[in-house]
Scaffold this motif. Structure first.
Motif, PDB file in Angstrom:
ATOM      1  N   THR A   1      -4.067  14.532  -2.677  1.00  0.00           N
ATOM      2  CA  THR A   1      -3.658  16.114  -2.974  1.00  0.00           C
ATOM      3  C   THR A   1      -3.328  16.724  -1.743  1.00  0.00           C
ATOM      4  OG1 THR A   1      -5.202  16.210  -4.942  1.00  0.00           O
ATOM      5  CG2 THR A   1      -4.044  18.336  -4.142  1.00  0.00           C
ATOM      6  N   ARG A   2      -2.103  17.335  -1.496  1.00  0.00           N
ATOM      7  CA  ARG A   2      -1.813  17.689  -0.233  1.00  0.00           C
ATOM      8  C   ARG A   2      -2.631  18.850   0.125  1.00  0.00           C
ATOM      9  NH1 ARG A   2       3.157  17.378  -1.638  1.00  0.00           N
ATOM     10  NH2 ARG A   2       3.798  15.858  -0.171  1.00  0.00           N
ATOM     11  N   ASN A   3      -2.959  19.094   1.555  1.00  0.00           N
ATOM     12  CA  ASN A   3      -3.749  20.220   2.172  1.00  0.00           C
ATOM     13  C   ASN A   3      -5.062  20.283   1.625  1.00  0.00           C
ATOM     14  OD1 ASN A   3      -1.420  20.811   3.778  1.00  0.00           O
ATOM     15  ND2 ASN A   3      -0.604  21.944   2.161  1.00  0.00           N
ATOM     16  N   THR A   4      -5.827  19.132   1.135  1.00  0.00           N
ATOM     17  CA  THR A   4      -7.145  19.322   0.790  1.00  0.00           C
ATOM     18  C   THR A   4      -7.787  18.331   1.616  1.00  0.00           C
ATOM     19  OG1 THR A   4      -6.801  17.711  -0.818  1.00  0.00           O
ATOM     20  CG2 THR A   4      -6.153  19.931  -1.600  1.00  0.00           C
ATOM     21  N   ARG A   5      -9.157  18.320   1.137  1.00  0.00           N
ATOM     22  CA  ARG A   5      -9.886  17.118   1.701  1.00  0.00           C
ATOM     23  C   ARG A   5      -9.546  15.616   1.489  1.00  0.00           C
ATOM     24  NH1 ARG A   5     -15.178  19.384  -0.311  1.00  0.00           N
ATOM     25  NH2 ARG A   5     -13.494  21.141  -0.147  1.00  0.00           N
ATOM     26  N   ASP A   6      -8.691  15.426   0.311  1.00  0.00           N
ATOM     27  CA  ASP A   6      -8.060  14.044   0.185  1.00  0.00           C
ATOM     28  C   ASP A   6      -7.340  13.718   1.387  1.00  0.00           C
ATOM     29  OD1 ASP A   6      -8.953  13.520  -2.576  1.00  0.00           O
ATOM     30  OD2 ASP A   6      -6.930  14.202  -3.436  1.00  0.00           O
ATOM     31  N   GLU A   7      -6.697  14.535   2.042  1.00  0.00           N
ATOM     32  CA  GLU A   7      -5.966  13.945   3.287  1.00  0.00           C
ATOM     33  C   GLU A   7      -7.014  13.779   4.183  1.00  0.00           C
ATOM     34  OE1 GLU A   7      -1.771  15.587   4.113  1.00  0.00           O
ATOM     35  OE2 GLU A   7      -2.811  17.476   3.496  1.00  0.00           O
ATOM     36  N   LEU A  53       1.005  -1.277  -0.066  1.00  0.00           N
ATOM     37  CA  LEU A  53       0.055  -0.025   0.093  1.00  0.00           C
ATOM     38  C   LEU A  53       0.786   1.328  -0.082  1.00  0.00           C
ATOM     39  CD1 LEU A  53      -2.813   1.261   0.095  1.00  0.00           C
ATOM     40  CD2 LEU A  53      -2.742   0.999   2.754  1.00  0.00           C
ATOM     41  N   GLU A  54       0.645   2.110  -1.108  1.00  0.00           N
ATOM     42  CA  GLU A  54       1.493   3.397  -0.951  1.00  0.00           C
ATOM     43  C   GLU A  54       0.491   4.621  -1.161  1.00  0.00           C
ATOM     44  OE1 GLU A  54       4.089   3.184  -4.355  1.00  0.00           O
ATOM     45  OE2 GLU A  54       4.047   1.123  -4.662  1.00  0.00           O
ATOM     46  N   TRP A  55       0.706   5.610  -0.399  1.00  0.00           N
ATOM     47  CA  TRP A  55       0.302   6.741  -0.439  1.00  0.00           C
ATOM     48  C   TRP A  55       1.098   7.995  -1.100  1.00  0.00           C
ATOM     49  CZ3 TRP A  55      -4.694   6.383   1.658  1.00  0.00           C
ATOM     50  CH2 TRP A  55      -4.836   5.408   2.429  1.00  0.00           C
ATOM     51  N   ILE A  56       0.653   8.292  -2.350  1.00  0.00           N
ATOM     52  CA  ILE A  56       1.637   9.344  -3.210  1.00  0.00           C
ATOM     53  C   ILE A  56       0.627  10.691  -3.215  1.00  0.00           C
ATOM     54  CG2 ILE A  56       2.342   9.787  -5.387  1.00  0.00           C
ATOM     55  CD1 ILE A  56       2.878   6.554  -5.820  1.00  0.00           C
ATOM     56  N   TYR A  57       1.603  11.585  -2.751  1.00  0.00           N
ATOM     57  CA  TYR A  57       1.138  13.029  -2.635  1.00  0.00           C
ATOM     58  C   TYR A  57       1.303  13.952  -3.922  1.00  0.00           C
ATOM     59  CZ  TYR A  57      -0.343  12.232   2.094  1.00  0.00           C
ATOM     60  OH  TYR A  57      -1.012  11.735   3.460  1.00  0.00           O
ATOM     61  N   VAL A  58       0.440  14.739  -4.288  1.00  0.00           N
ATOM     62  CA  VAL A  58       0.763  15.777  -5.267  1.00  0.00           C
ATOM     63  C   VAL A  58       0.312  16.904  -4.970  1.00  0.00           C
ATOM     64  CG1 VAL A  58       0.209  14.185  -7.257  1.00  0.00           C
ATOM     65  CG2 VAL A  58      -1.566  15.504  -6.193  1.00  0.00           C
ATOM     66  N   ASP A  59       0.795  17.986  -5.448  1.00  0.00           N
ATOM     67  CA  ASP A  59       0.437  19.482  -4.820  1.00  0.00           C
ATOM     68  C   ASP A  59      -0.431  20.129  -5.890  1.00  0.00           C
ATOM     69  OD1 ASP A  59       1.953  19.817  -2.208  1.00  0.00           O
ATOM     70  OD2 ASP A  59       3.669  19.452  -3.441  1.00  0.00           O
ATOM     71  N   LEU A  60      -1.415  21.014  -5.484  1.00  0.00           N
ATOM     72  CA  LEU A  60      -2.352  21.737  -6.615  1.00  0.00           C
ATOM     73  C   LEU A  60      -1.327  22.978  -6.956  1.00  0.00           C
ATOM     74  CD1 LEU A  60      -5.805  22.468  -4.763  1.00  0.00           C
ATOM     75  CD2 LEU A  60      -4.879  21.076  -6.581  1.00  0.00           C
ATOM     76  N   PRO A  61      -1.443  23.334  -8.320  1.00  0.00           N
ATOM     77  CA  PRO A  61      -0.575  24.328  -8.979  1.00  0.00           C
ATOM     78  C   PRO A  61      -1.196  25.493  -8.568  1.00  0.00           C
ATOM     79  CG  PRO A  61      -1.856  23.035 -10.585  1.00  0.00           C
ATOM     80  CD  PRO A  61      -2.055  22.154  -9.386  1.00  0.00           C
ATOM     81  N   GLU A  62      -0.357  26.464  -8.845  1.00  0.00           N
ATOM     82  CA  GLU A  62      -0.716  27.952  -8.377  1.00  0.00           C
ATOM     83  C   GLU A  62      -2.020  28.479  -9.196  1.00  0.00           C
ATOM     84  OE1 GLU A  62      -0.663  31.223  -6.436  1.00  0.00           O
ATOM     85  OE2 GLU A  62       0.982  29.646  -6.115  1.00  0.00           O
ATOM     86  N   SER A  63      -2.148  27.900 -10.462  1.00  0.00           N
ATOM     87  CA  SER A  63      -3.215  28.338 -11.193  1.00  0.00           C
ATOM     88  C   SER A  63      -4.680  27.797 -10.571  1.00  0.00           C
ATOM     89  CB  SER A  63      -3.226  27.734 -12.681  1.00  0.00           C
ATOM     90  OG  SER A  63      -2.892  26.380 -12.788  1.00  0.00           O
TER      91      SER A  63
END
Length: 543
Positions: free
Chosen positions: A481-487, A222-232
């Protein structure tokens, strides 16, 4: 009941019963132990995914049809693909004629179903179909000696299972109910509710830590892979969030809520409360419900942006623009909402996508490069995301994507079954699906499962993970997605699942009189009591 036969050539043990094809079903002690309880009680069987709950149902079906030769059996499952899968599995293992088995869904004319109920021995159906036929007096359950409720955790609220179970217990001459689930819910109260709604007498539980189960557990990476929302994306998020906070502030001033943040559940509950108040003549509630509905729409829009991307968000904005309600018109006239919509359109036209998409393509591409014959399944909550993922994966070398969605989302029952078959046969190697693919589908050689987003339900999380590692080690990847409801959803499901495991362990440990663990010797005694026929290998084994 059933006996155990031993292969004279290989030394392997198989289930032995005149209604089960010889040497087709492997004997497992934990399944037989559960069967030992189910022969005399209405039982809820809680067993982790891929450990053969259906085999228990088949063995119990064989036992009931042998004990009551003129009786019938009803096998229920919540989705048509799962109903079809059970039908094929029963045909594979049971020695009764295929003409005595029938799949009955809403696709079969009611008049034809009424006739088929009378002439078939084993019926496979969705509970909704059975409920309708009971309500319209097209079906009598008097002759059914067994009712199997697969994915029994659905037996809550207004779902069809409770009503069907009630009719069955009232009508059947020789009733027996078997509920099957891998994920009954996060609390003891939820499990008790399921049991009460199905008329269950007893719960038999196995977890992945039990000694008799451990040899059959396949590991899952099991892997948890994080991404960040772009500035746009963040610019759009700030605009939506600002309007949302103002609506919540207005509701606080009106006294409808007492916190600076309200969850979607809080807002939906408030909407229901205010709607009742309006029906009772309270005109002051109109202002509150306007802000509440707008807050719900904004919360949903933000969730789509954070977890799915601008393409799915633009679809939602388009739907909102087509609404003619006063609430929608007011929201659309807001300057910040208009700006958010314009920025969304610009990003869609420029070809922008959520960073999850690039990460997903990288993971799938790497998997197929290392192991070209891999089977991949991808779960996404929204139909538009499913279509977008399929389109993007179609450009990857060796990827052969196919979509599996529900009937309301565009695929007929026949088309769903065709997709599953062709995927299982290897014509496609990437199955992209909504929630319809979460429960029960048994595609043995699954290598990789990707969650496009976490889900806050412990039941859905368990079901999704259960699609891999059924016959070999499987890999599960969850995109967040980091710092969103995903977390938030990740940890919500995690905590609920921990509570569920504690509740299950508590129920196992607190049984007033735990059933004795069944062994082959125990089954010899049961076999003698219940007049079981054995073969020469079985006789050799029991001596």
């Amino acid at each position: 009941m059933v006996g155990i036969s031993e292969s004279c050539n290989s030394g392997g043990k198989f289930v032995d019963h005149p209604l089960i094809r010889p040497r087709t079903m492997q004997s497992r002690v934990y399944q037989e132990a559960m069967l030992g309880q189910a022969v005399s009680k209405h039982l809820l069987c809680v067993l982790p995914t891929a450990l053969g709950k259906t085999n228990i149902a088949i063995m119990l079906t064989a036992y009931r049809l042998k004990k009551y030769p003129k009786s019938k059996v009803m096998i229920l499952a919540p989705t048509r693909p799962l109903v079809g899968q059970h039908y094929r599995t029963f045909k594979k293992f049971m020695s009764i004629s295929g003409e005595d088995m029938e799949v009955l869904t809403g696709m079969v004319k009611p008049s034809e179903r009424s006739d088929l109920y009378k002439h078939k021995r084993v019926i496979f159906a969705t509970p909704q179909t059975i409920q309708k036929d009971l309500e319209n007096s097209r079906l009598s359950l008097k002759e059914f000696s067994l009712l199997v409720a697969d994915e029994a955790h659905h037996s809550v609220g207004r779902y069809a299972y409770p009503l069907v179970a009630k009719h069955y217990l009232e009508e059947a001459e020789h009733p027996r109910i078997l509920g099957l689930t891998a994920s009954p819910g996060g609390t003891g109260e939820k499990i008790k509710e399921i049991c009460g709604n199905l008329g269950i007498d007893s719960v038999e539980i196995r977890t992945e830590d039990d000694d008799d189960v451990l040899p059959y557990i396949k590991e899952k990476d099991l892997e948890w892979i994080y991404v960040d929302l772009p500035e746009s994306f963040l610019k759009i998020k700030v605009l939506i969030e600002g309007v949302y906070r103002k609506r919540i502030a207005s509701l606080r001033k009106m006294g409808h809520i007492n916190r600076r943040y309200a969850s979607k559940k809080d807002l939906l509950s408030l909407q229901q409360s205010l709607s009742r108040s309006i029906k009772e003549g309270n005109k002051k509630a109109f202002g509150g419900i306007t802000y509440t509905v707008q807050a719900i729409k904004l919360e949903h829009a933000q969730g789509l942006l954070e977890t799915q991307g601008v393409n799915v968000l633009e679809k939602y904005w388009s739907k909102l623009r087509s609404e003619t309600t006063r609430t929608a018109r007011q929201l659309l006239s807001n300057k910040d909402v208009s700006s958010a919509m314009l920025l969304t359109q610009e990003l869609v036209h420029s070809g922008s996508s959520h960073p999850k998409m690039a990460k997903l393509c990288s993971i799938v591409g790497e998997q197929l490069s290392k192991k070209p014959d891999s089977k991949v399944i991808i779960f996404a909550n929204f139909r538009e995301s499913v279509r977008q993922i399929s389109s993007v994966l179609g450009k990857i070398d060796n990827a052969r994507p196919v979509i599996l969605v529900g009937q309301k989302e565009g695929l007929s029952q026949k088309e769903q079954m065709d997709v599953i078959h062709r995927y299982g046969e290897g014509e496609y190697n990437c199955l992209i699906t909504t929630s319809i693919g979460e429960e029960g589908l048994d595609i043995p050689a699954m290598d990789l499962a990707i969650f496009y987003e976490p889900v806050p339900s412990e039941i859905r999380s368990i079901q999704r993970r259960g699609r891999v590692g059924r016959q070999k080690v499987g890999r599960v990847v969850v995109l967040i997605t980091r710092n969103t409801r995903d977390e938030a959803y990740r940890w919500t499901a995690h905590n609920k699942e921990r509570r569920m495991h504690r509740a299950l362990h508590g129920m196992k440990n607190n049984k007033a009189s735990p059933p004795k663990q069944q062994t082959i010797g125990n089954f010899r005694i049961l076999s003698n009591m219940l007049h079981i026929e054995g073969n020469k290998c079985a006789d050799k084994l029991y001596k």
